[in-house]
Design an enzyme around this catalytic site. Sequence first.
Site, mmCIF file in Angstrom:
data_model
loop_
_atom_site.group_PDB
_atom_site.id
_atom_site.type_symbol
_atom_site.label_atom_id
_atom_site.label_comp_id
_atom_site.label_asym_id
_atom_site.label_seq_id
_atom_site.Cartn_x
_atom_site.Cartn_y
_atom_site.Cartn_z
ATOM 1 N N HIS A 253 0.862 -1.184 0.000
ATOM 2 C CA HIS A 253 0.000 0.000 0.000
ATOM 3 C C HIS A 253 0.898 1.233 0.000
ATOM 4 O O HIS A 253 0.859 2.008 -0.930
ATOM 5 C CB HIS A 253 -0.940 -0.011 1.206
ATOM 6 N N HIS B 251 2.137 11.189 0.694
ATOM 7 C CA HIS B 251 2.900 10.794 1.876
ATOM 8 C C HIS B 251 4.377 11.186 1.841
ATOM 9 O O HIS B 251 4.892 11.721 2.832
ATOM 10 C CB HIS B 251 2.770 9.289 2.090
ATOM 11 N N GLU C 241 0.696 7.773 -3.826
ATOM 12 C CA GLU C 241 1.412 7.489 -2.587
ATOM 13 C C GLU C 241 2.586 8.448 -2.384
ATOM 14 O O GLU C 241 2.830 8.918 -1.268
ATOM 15 C CB GLU C 241 1.876 6.036 -2.564
#
Length: 334
Positions: free
Chosen positions: A117, A199, A195
């Site tokens: 993930h 992040h 992602e």
Amino acid sequence: MSIKAGFTSAYSVPPPPELYSTTRATMAVAFGVVSALFAVQASASASSFFSLPRTFPNISACASEPLTYSCENTTTIQNTCCSPTPGGLVLQTQFWDTHTGLENKGQLLPKNSWTIHGLWPDNCDGSFDQYCDLSRQYDPDPSPSVLPDGTPVPAYKGPGVDTFVAEFGRLDLLDFMDKYWVSQGSPNREFWGHEFSKHATCTSTFDVACYGPDYKKNQDVVDFFDAVVRAYKMYPTWEILAASGIFPSNKTTYSLTQLQTALKAQTGATPYLGCGHNGTVLEEVWYFHHVLGTEQFGHFKTVDSTTKSTCSPTAGIFYYERTPTSEREVRLLP
């Protein structure tokens, strides 16, 4: 090497048909990446023709910094390139999906493996920031599209982040990501861009300034992807559960305690387990850490989850088998 010949020597019976279609799709991607690889290498001198650009940061100054784990420091971290701050609670997160929705395009899940993930920088109190640097926003479908302070996050419309990896000649990294970092419902490259943008831009050790004056555009993106893969390899979730007698099944259910105990016995801490369908279907695992050093190379110390599991503490939990046509054996090819 002949792909067909390779399969013939490796099998006593013909491999499943979907393996050929997946291979054709993979080879098509590889052809494009190899073209980019030669473009990168064409600019190199003859003596260093096979040298690839470096992507790691400049952390030479970190050797003189105090040694302390993130979220355990008692004084302010002065050089934020040396320790993830304020997002020092680092999560390595994985999915257990049973299909991708893009099987007809060759996007399949890796057999006998959970998928990546991401790698998230939560704050030490469990809160988190997101999309911290909109100049490095490569998410075509940002979520959220508006930050809590009202700042809009514009949708990215440029080339996929897979091209960034290819431009650095990292065919090996791109191949691993395509096998193990698989999206559900969108092309992998879009998920990877999401992602990074959401992040990595909030992780201080990936700040552009940490790469020094020789920084090359998108070096930080490739470096983040490398770090994601390193962290993921620490946790072979499928194997840990299987070795504990816990296998995907459409009939057998497991208790939350069984699942947590099996994982804690090998990692030293209780991870977060995420479930859907009123807490009865296992879907996610998050491993929590404090980090000594950078998120790229530092030591990850496991700590207990700060997030309450969404799995039922009383009902049986299904760890469903995958749809056979939604997965592939990724270990057959290098």
